[in-house]
Scaffold this motif. Structure first.
Motif, mmCIF file in Angstrom:
data_model
loop_
_atom_site.group_PDB
_atom_site.id
_atom_site.type_symbol
_atom_site.label_atom_id
_atom_site.label_comp_id
_atom_site.label_asym_id
_atom_site.label_seq_id
_atom_site.Cartn_x
_atom_site.Cartn_y
_atom_site.Cartn_z
ATOM 1 N N ASN A 4 91.440 6.784 -13.749
ATOM 2 C CA ASN A 4 91.327 5.357 -13.425
ATOM 3 C C ASN A 4 91.798 5.089 -11.997
ATOM 4 O OD1 ASN A 4 90.910 2.644 -13.650
ATOM 5 N ND2 ASN A 4 92.198 2.346 -15.450
ATOM 6 N N LEU A 5 92.846 5.779 -11.594
ATOM 7 C CA LEU A 5 93.334 5.632 -10.223
ATOM 8 C C LEU A 5 92.332 6.172 -9.215
ATOM 9 C CD1 LEU A 5 97.082 6.634 -10.741
ATOM 10 C CD2 LEU A 5 96.137 4.336 -10.488
ATOM 11 N N ILE A 6 91.702 7.302 -9.559
ATOM 12 C CA ILE A 6 90.665 7.836 -8.674
ATOM 13 C C ILE A 6 89.477 6.877 -8.597
ATOM 14 C CG2 ILE A 6 89.039 9.736 -8.382
ATOM 15 C CD1 ILE A 6 91.116 11.582 -9.690
ATOM 16 N N GLY A 7 89.144 6.274 -9.729
ATOM 17 C CA GLY A 7 88.057 5.281 -9.731
ATOM 18 C C GLY A 7 88.368 4.088 -8.838
ATOM 19 N N MET A 8 89.635 3.675 -8.810
ATOM 20 C CA MET A 8 90.018 2.585 -7.907
ATOM 21 C C MET A 8 89.761 2.961 -6.446
ATOM 22 S SD MET A 8 93.587 1.160 -9.532
ATOM 23 C CE MET A 8 93.703 0.656 -11.234
ATOM 24 N N ARG A 9 90.111 4.204 -6.110
ATOM 25 C CA ARG A 9 89.839 4.673 -4.752
ATOM 26 C C ARG A 9 88.343 4.622 -4.438
ATOM 27 N NH1 ARG A 9 94.239 4.873 -1.375
ATOM 28 N NH2 ARG A 9 95.900 6.213 -2.209
ATOM 29 N N LEU A 10 87.544 5.069 -5.401
ATOM 30 C CA LEU A 10 86.103 5.058 -5.189
ATOM 31 C C LEU A 10 85.553 3.637 -5.096
ATOM 32 C CD1 LEU A 10 85.083 7.952 -7.632
ATOM 33 C CD2 LEU A 10 85.294 8.057 -5.134
ATOM 34 N N ARG A 11 86.173 2.688 -5.794
ATOM 35 C CA ARG A 11 85.728 1.283 -5.736
ATOM 36 C C ARG A 11 86.377 0.529 -4.568
ATOM 37 N NH1 ARG A 11 86.167 2.145 -11.359
ATOM 38 N NH2 ARG A 11 88.344 1.455 -11.370
ATOM 39 N N VAL B 280 89.511 -0.027 -3.934
ATOM 40 C CA VAL B 280 90.622 -0.865 -4.371
ATOM 41 C C VAL B 280 91.910 -0.119 -4.078
ATOM 42 C CG1 VAL B 280 91.743 -1.979 -6.345
ATOM 43 C CG2 VAL B 280 89.246 -1.958 -6.170
ATOM 44 N N VAL B 281 92.849 -0.793 -3.441
ATOM 45 C CA VAL B 281 94.144 -0.171 -3.153
ATOM 46 C C VAL B 281 94.918 -0.078 -4.463
ATOM 47 C CG1 VAL B 281 96.264 -0.332 -1.801
ATOM 48 C CG2 VAL B 281 94.103 -1.149 -0.836
ATOM 49 N N PRO B 282 95.190 1.107 -4.965
ATOM 50 C CA PRO B 282 95.841 1.229 -6.288
ATOM 51 C C PRO B 282 97.211 0.566 -6.366
ATOM 52 C CG PRO B 282 94.873 3.317 -5.622
ATOM 53 C CD PRO B 282 94.800 2.426 -4.432
ATOM 54 N N GLU C 204 92.160 -5.849 -11.417
ATOM 55 C CA GLU C 204 91.210 -5.266 -10.475
ATOM 56 C C GLU C 204 90.064 -6.234 -10.176
ATOM 57 O OE1 GLU C 204 88.677 -1.098 -9.936
ATOM 58 O OE2 GLU C 204 90.001 -1.405 -11.672
ATOM 59 N N ALA C 205 89.592 -6.944 -11.191
ATOM 60 C CA ALA C 205 88.517 -7.919 -10.975
ATOM 61 C C ALA C 205 88.979 -9.048 -10.052
ATOM 62 C CB ALA C 205 88.056 -8.490 -12.318
ATOM 63 N N HIS C 206 90.214 -9.505 -10.243
ATOM 64 C CA HIS C 206 90.733 -10.561 -9.384
ATOM 65 C C HIS C 206 90.905 -10.060 -7.944
ATOM 66 C CE1 HIS C 206 92.661 -14.309 -8.413
ATOM 67 N NE2 HIS C 206 93.758 -13.690 -7.968
ATOM 68 N N TYR C 207 91.315 -8.803 -7.796
ATOM 69 C CA TYR C 207 91.466 -8.233 -6.454
ATOM 70 C C TYR C 207 90.117 -8.140 -5.742
ATOM 71 C CZ TYR C 207 92.527 -4.859 -2.770
ATOM 72 O OH TYR C 207 92.657 -4.237 -1.556
ATOM 73 N N LEU C 208 89.101 -7.658 -6.474
ATOM 74 C CA LEU C 208 87.764 -7.551 -5.892
ATOM 75 C C LEU C 208 87.171 -8.920 -5.554
ATOM 76 C CD1 LEU C 208 86.286 -4.720 -8.155
ATOM 77 C CD2 LEU C 208 86.955 -4.546 -5.737
ATOM 78 N N ALA C 209 87.595 -9.967 -6.260
ATOM 79 C CA ALA C 209 87.117 -11.326 -5.968
ATOM 80 C C ALA C 209 87.803 -11.936 -4.760
ATOM 81 C CB ALA C 209 87.314 -12.230 -7.187
#
Length: 327
Positions: free
Chosen positions: A45-52, A54-56, A79-84
Motif C-alpha cells: 500500500n505504501l508503494i502504491g502511494m508512491r506510484l500514485r 502521494v507522500v506517504p 488518500e482521497a482527500h489528499y488527492l483532492a
C-alpha cells in the motif's frame, strides 16, 4: 585475483545503490511506525502511494494520530482527500478536537469544510471557544437629528452545519451595523439611547441576524456610544440656504422681467414720439395744421424746456437732485 576483487566491489556498489534506491522509494520507516502503532498498512500500500504520487508521510502520520485518538478513519479516505487537494493533517486534528469536545463531526463534513477553503480546525476551536468580533464605529442618527457613534462587540460561535455555503464575518458585521442604525433611527431622542444602550443589543439580537451565516450569535454588547454631529441642524441650515438661493433667483427673475418690460415701454414711447413729426408733416400737407399753429407749438416746447432748465438750476443750488437726473 584482482579481477575477482574488482567484480565483488562492483557488485557491492550495485547492491548498495539498489538498497539506497529501494529504501528511499519504499518507506520502511513509516511502515515500522505504523506497525508499532497498531495501524494496519501493508508495504505494498505504501508503494502504491508512491506510484500514485502521494507522500506517504502525509497519510500515515495523520492515520496514526486518528487511530490513537479512537477515530474510525481509513487510509482510502485520507488518500482521497489528499488527492483532492485538501489538508489531511488539519482535518484529522479537527476531528480529534471535535471528538474530545463531544461535537459531532463526520470525516465527510470536515473534508467538505476543508475543501471549501475554510479552516476546519479553527472552526472547531471557535465552536469550543467562541470568538469576539468588534464592529467599527457605526454612525446612526436618532429622530432628533443627533448623530451617535456606536461600537459593539459580537460574540459568535462557529456553526459547523452551516460552515459550507454560509456567510462569513463580514456579513455578520454588516447585519449588526444595519440593526444598530435601524434601532437608533427609530428612537425619539439620542438621550433615550444613551440612557439605555442595552436596548440596541436586545433589538438587534432579536432580529435573527445569524440566519444563513456560518456563525451563531451568542450576544451583542455595546462597547461605546459617542455623540457626534447635529445632523438635523446641518440639514436645516442647508435647506435654509437652498431656500434663500431659490428666493434670490426668483427675485432676480422678476427684476429682469420688470427691466425688460420697462425697456419695451420706453421703446414704445420712442417709437410713438418718432411718429409725431411724420404726423405733423402729413397734417401740414393736408392743410389740417397751419404754419402759425406749428410755430406756436414750437414756442410752447421752447418755453417748456427753458422752464425745466431754470427749475433744475434752482434745485441744484438748493442741494436738491433732479429726479430725471437720477434716472
Amino acid at each position: 585475483m584482482d579481477t575477482r576483487v574488482l567484480s565483488i566491489l562492483i557488485i557491492g556498489i550495485i547492491v548498495v545503490v539498489f538498497l539506497i534506491l529501494f529504501f528511499s522509494f519504499v518507506p520502511i520507516g513509516l511502515w515500522i511506525s505504523a506497525a508499532a502503532a497498531d495501524v494496519k498498512v501493508s508495504i505494498f500500500n505504501l508503494i502504491g502511494m508512491r506510484l500514485r504520487r502521494v507522500v506517504p508521510s502525509r497519510i500515515i502520520i495523520p492515520l496514526i494520530k486518528s487511530t490513537k485518538a479512537g477515530m474510525n478513519v481509513n487510509v482510502n479516505q485520507l488518500e482521497a482527500h489528499y488527492l483532492a487537494g485538501g489538508n489531511v493533517d488539519k482535518v484529522v486534528d479537527a476531528l480529534i478536537g471535535a471528538h474530545r469536545a463531544n461535537i459531532e463531526l463526520l470525516f465527510e463534513k470536515a473534508a467538505a469544510i476543508d475543501l471549501a477553503g475554510r479552516d476546519v480546525l479553527e472552526a472547531v476551536k471557535m465552536s469550543v471557544n467562541p470568538k469576539v468580533i468588534e464592529t467599527p464605529n457605526v454612525s446612526a442618527v436618532s429622530k432628533d437629528g443627533i448623530e451617535l457613534l456606536v461600537k459593539a462587540r459580537v460574540t459568535v460561535r462557529a456553526n459547523l452545519e452551516r460552515l459550507v455555503g454560509g456567510a462569513g464575518e463580514a456579513t455578520v458585521l454588516a447585519r449588526v451595523g444595519e440593526g444598530i442604525v435601524t434601532t437608533v433611527g427609530s428612537s425619539e431622542s439620542h438621550k433615550e439611547v444613551l440612557e439605555n444602550p442595552d436596548k440596541i443589543s436586545k433589538v438587534v439580537l432579536s432580529k435573527g441576524l445569524d440566519a444563513g451565516t456560518a456563525f451563531e450569535i451568542l450576544s451583542i454588547d455595546i462597547a461605546d456610544v459617542d455623540v457626534g454631529r447635529n445632523i438635523g441642524a446641518q440639514l436645516q441650515t442647508l435647506q435654509a440656504e437652498a431656500d434663500k438661493n431659490i428666493a434670490q433667483a426668483k427675485a432676480e427673475e422678476r427684476r429682469a422681467m420688470a427691466v425688460a418690460q420697462e425697456q419695451e415701454m420706453r421703446a414704445a414711447v420712442v417709437q410713438a414720439e418718432a411718429e409725431v413729426p411724420r404726423a405733423m408733416a402729413q397734417a401740414l400737407r393736408e392743410g389740417k395744421l397751419g404754419i402759425m399753429d406749428y410755430y406756436d407749438m414750437q414756442n410752447i416746447v421752447a418755453d417748456t424746456k427753458m422752464r425745466n432748465s431754470i427749475s433744475a438750476t434752482g434745485k441744484k443750488g438748493m442741494g436738491i437732485k433732479n429726479i430725471d437726473e437720477d434716472k
